[in-house]
Design an enzyme around this catalytic site. Structure first.
Site, PDB file in Angstrom:
ATOM      1  N   TYR A 132       0.833  -1.204   0.000  1.00 54.67           N
ATOM      2  CA  TYR A 132       0.000   0.000   0.000  1.00 54.67           C
ATOM      3  C   TYR A 132       0.870   1.258   0.000  1.00 54.67           C
ATOM      4  O   TYR A 132       0.631   2.197  -0.757  1.00 54.67           O
ATOM      5  CB  TYR A 132      -0.917  -0.043   1.230  1.00 54.67           C
TER       6      TYR A 132
HETATM    7  N1  NAP Z   1      -7.225   4.272   7.429  1.00 54.05           N
HETATM    8  C1  NAP Z   1      -6.314   5.182   7.752  1.00 54.05           C
HETATM    9  O1  NAP Z   1      -5.916   5.322   8.906  1.00 54.05           O
HETATM   10  C2  NAP Z   1      -5.768   6.080   6.678  1.00 54.05           C
HETATM   11  C3  NAP Z   1      -4.764   6.957   7.003  1.00 54.05           C
HETATM   12  C4  NAP Z   1      -4.307   7.842   6.035  1.00 54.05           C
HETATM   13  C5  NAP Z   1      -4.883   7.812   4.774  1.00 54.05           C
HETATM   14  N2  NAP Z   1      -5.859   6.911   4.446  1.00 54.05           N
HETATM   15  C6  NAP Z   1      -6.448   6.970   3.100  1.00 54.05           C
HETATM   16  O2  NAP Z   1      -7.537   7.857   3.191  1.00 54.05           O
HETATM   17  C7  NAP Z   1      -8.446   7.586   2.128  1.00 54.05           C
HETATM   18  C8  NAP Z   1      -9.868   7.739   2.591  1.00 54.05           C
HETATM   19  O3  NAP Z   1     -10.091   6.929   3.729  1.00 54.05           O
HETATM   20  P1  NAP Z   1     -11.562   6.456   4.099  1.00 54.05           P
HETATM   21  O4  NAP Z   1     -11.567   6.045   5.495  1.00 54.05           O
HETATM   22  O5  NAP Z   1     -12.552   7.448   3.604  1.00 54.05           O
HETATM   23  O6  NAP Z   1     -11.655   5.143   3.179  1.00 54.05           O
HETATM   24  P2  NAP Z   1     -12.909   4.280   2.863  1.00 54.05           P
HETATM   25  O7  NAP Z   1     -14.041   4.563   3.776  1.00 54.05           O
HETATM   26  O8  NAP Z   1     -12.443   2.865   2.725  1.00 54.05           O
HETATM   27  O9  NAP Z   1     -13.355   4.822   1.422  1.00 54.05           O
HETATM   28  C9  NAP Z   1     -12.661   4.483   0.292  1.00 54.05           C
HETATM   29  C10 NAP Z   1     -13.598   4.691  -0.880  1.00 54.05           C
HETATM   30  O10 NAP Z   1     -12.922   4.236  -2.052  1.00 54.05           O
HETATM   31  C11 NAP Z   1     -13.907   3.656  -2.865  1.00 54.05           C
HETATM   32  N3  NAP Z   1     -13.323   2.749  -3.834  1.00 54.05           N
HETATM   33  C12 NAP Z   1     -12.714   1.565  -3.625  1.00 54.05           C
HETATM   34  N4  NAP Z   1     -12.357   1.023  -4.799  1.00 54.05           N
HETATM   35  C13 NAP Z   1     -12.740   1.901  -5.764  1.00 54.05           C
HETATM   36  C14 NAP Z   1     -12.670   1.895  -7.176  1.00 54.05           C
HETATM   37  N5  NAP Z   1     -12.150   0.874  -7.860  1.00 54.05           N
HETATM   38  N6  NAP Z   1     -13.166   2.957  -7.853  1.00 54.05           N
HETATM   39  C15 NAP Z   1     -13.718   3.989  -7.193  1.00 54.05           C
HETATM   40  N7  NAP Z   1     -13.843   4.049  -5.846  1.00 54.05           N
HETATM   41  C16 NAP Z   1     -13.360   2.996  -5.149  1.00 54.05           C
HETATM   42  C17 NAP Z   1     -14.828   2.911  -1.933  1.00 54.05           C
HETATM   43  O11 NAP Z   1     -16.041   2.680  -2.589  1.00 54.05           O
HETATM   44  P3  NAP Z   1     -17.243   1.819  -1.931  1.00 54.05           P
HETATM   45  O12 NAP Z   1     -17.850   2.729  -0.901  1.00 54.05           O
HETATM   46  O13 NAP Z   1     -18.130   1.530  -3.076  1.00 54.05           O
HETATM   47  O14 NAP Z   1     -16.620   0.597  -1.326  1.00 54.05           O
HETATM   48  C18 NAP Z   1     -14.927   3.902  -0.792  1.00 54.05           C
HETATM   49  O15 NAP Z   1     -16.008   4.762  -0.989  1.00 54.05           O
HETATM   50  C19 NAP Z   1      -8.104   6.198   1.617  1.00 54.05           C
HETATM   51  O16 NAP Z   1      -7.537   6.356   0.346  1.00 54.05           O
HETATM   52  C20 NAP Z   1      -7.051   5.692   2.554  1.00 54.05           C
HETATM   53  O17 NAP Z   1      -6.095   4.992   1.803  1.00 54.05           O
HETATM   54  C21 NAP Z   1      -6.312   6.055   5.387  1.00 54.05           C
END
Ligand code: NAP
Length: 218
Positions: free
Chosen positions: A130
């Site tokens: 990742y």
């Molecule tokens: N978790 C952490 O602590 C952390 C820390 C720093 C940064 N981040 C990053 O922050 C970002 C946002 O986080 P979050 O919590 O909002 O993530 P999330 O709730 O998992 O949302 C990710 C979104 O991406 C969409 N998605 C997945 N595959 C896709 C595709 N092929 N085409 C279009 N959309 C797609 C999902 O769609 P569906 O709703 O349809 O599944 C979901 O709406 C992520 O990119 C993550 O990598 C995370």
């Protein structure tokens, strides 16, 4: 000026949709299911289907056509394997960057990982694929012919927003931040020309989001 939010059904994306809607700003939510498009339409929110893995570059170019700004808040998530990390977090991101270049998008906002620098993945661990994917997507964006802002949030939580953050180029330690505050940062970034072609980490802190971003920029 209109913004396309890709990943609008995600944790951060949903808060961003709510905030932009409340402020009457012009935007379209990019989601993956027709039922989500319909649900958003019933709330008065413009929405389109966009899947950065399934859609090829020509399709993404057509879908991004007409938008001034693009937010990439997409993540393949922790429950899928490295194949999805490559096809969504890396290839999906780069396809949308290329499509944004073709469309002369004025600003591309990337929600990145906390630390996507090379040193972050020289260590081993589950997050290595990742982090590599996010590193090369960020590097591609920085060299692309589009103004960018790369936001590197700390660990995301579902706690209530505090509206207070700490911003830095790169911190020594780690931290967390509510998804709602990340959405507020993106909203500020979309409304500020001063944060073009910059990247920064954000964690919860003591300074209002607006003041912290202004101070970082000085
Ligand atoms: N978790 C952490 O602590 C952390 C820390 C720093 C940064 N981040 C990053 O922050 C970002 C946002 O986080 P979050 O919590 O909002 O993530 P999330 O709730 O998992 O949302 C990710 C979104 O991406 C969409 N998605 C997945 N595959 C896709 C595709 N092929 N085409 C279009 N959309 C797609 C999902 O769609 P569906 O709703 O349809 O599944 C979901 O709406 C992520 O990119 C993550 O990598 C995370």
């Amino acid at each position: 000026m209109s913004t396309l939010i890709i990943g609008a059904n995600g944790g951060v994306g949903q808060y961003l949709v709510k905030q932009l809607k409340e402020r009457g700003e012009s935007f379209t939510a990019g989601v993956r299911k027709e039922s989500q498009v319909e649900a958003l339409a019933s709330e008065g929110v413009d929405a389109i289907l966009i899947d950065v893995e399934a859609d090829d570059i020509d399709t993404l170019t057509q879908k991004i056509n007409g938008f001034d700004k693009v937010v990439f808040s997409v993540g393949s998530g922790g429950s899928t394997g490295a194949d999805k990390t490559i096809s969504v977090d890396l290839d999906g991101a780069i396809k949308t960057i290329k499509a944004s270049e073709t469309n002369n998008v004025k600003q591309y906002v990337m929600v990145s990982t906390y630390d996507s620098r090379r040193l972050a993945f020289d260590a081993s661990g589950d997050l290595k694929p990742y982090t590599i994917a996010k590193h090369y997507a960020d590097e591609y964006l920085k060299q692309a012919d589009v103004n960018y802002t790369i936001v590197h949030p700390g660990g995301l939580t579902d706690e209530a927003a505090t509206d207070k953050i700490e911003v830095g180029a790169f911190f020594e330690g780690r931290g967390t931040i509510p998804r709602e505050d990340v959405a507020s940062v993106i909203r500020e970034v979309l409304n500020s020309d001063n944060l073009l072609n910059s990247e920064f980490q954000i964690v919860s802190g003591d300074i209002s989001i607006s003041d912290a971003l202004t101070k970082f920029n000085q």
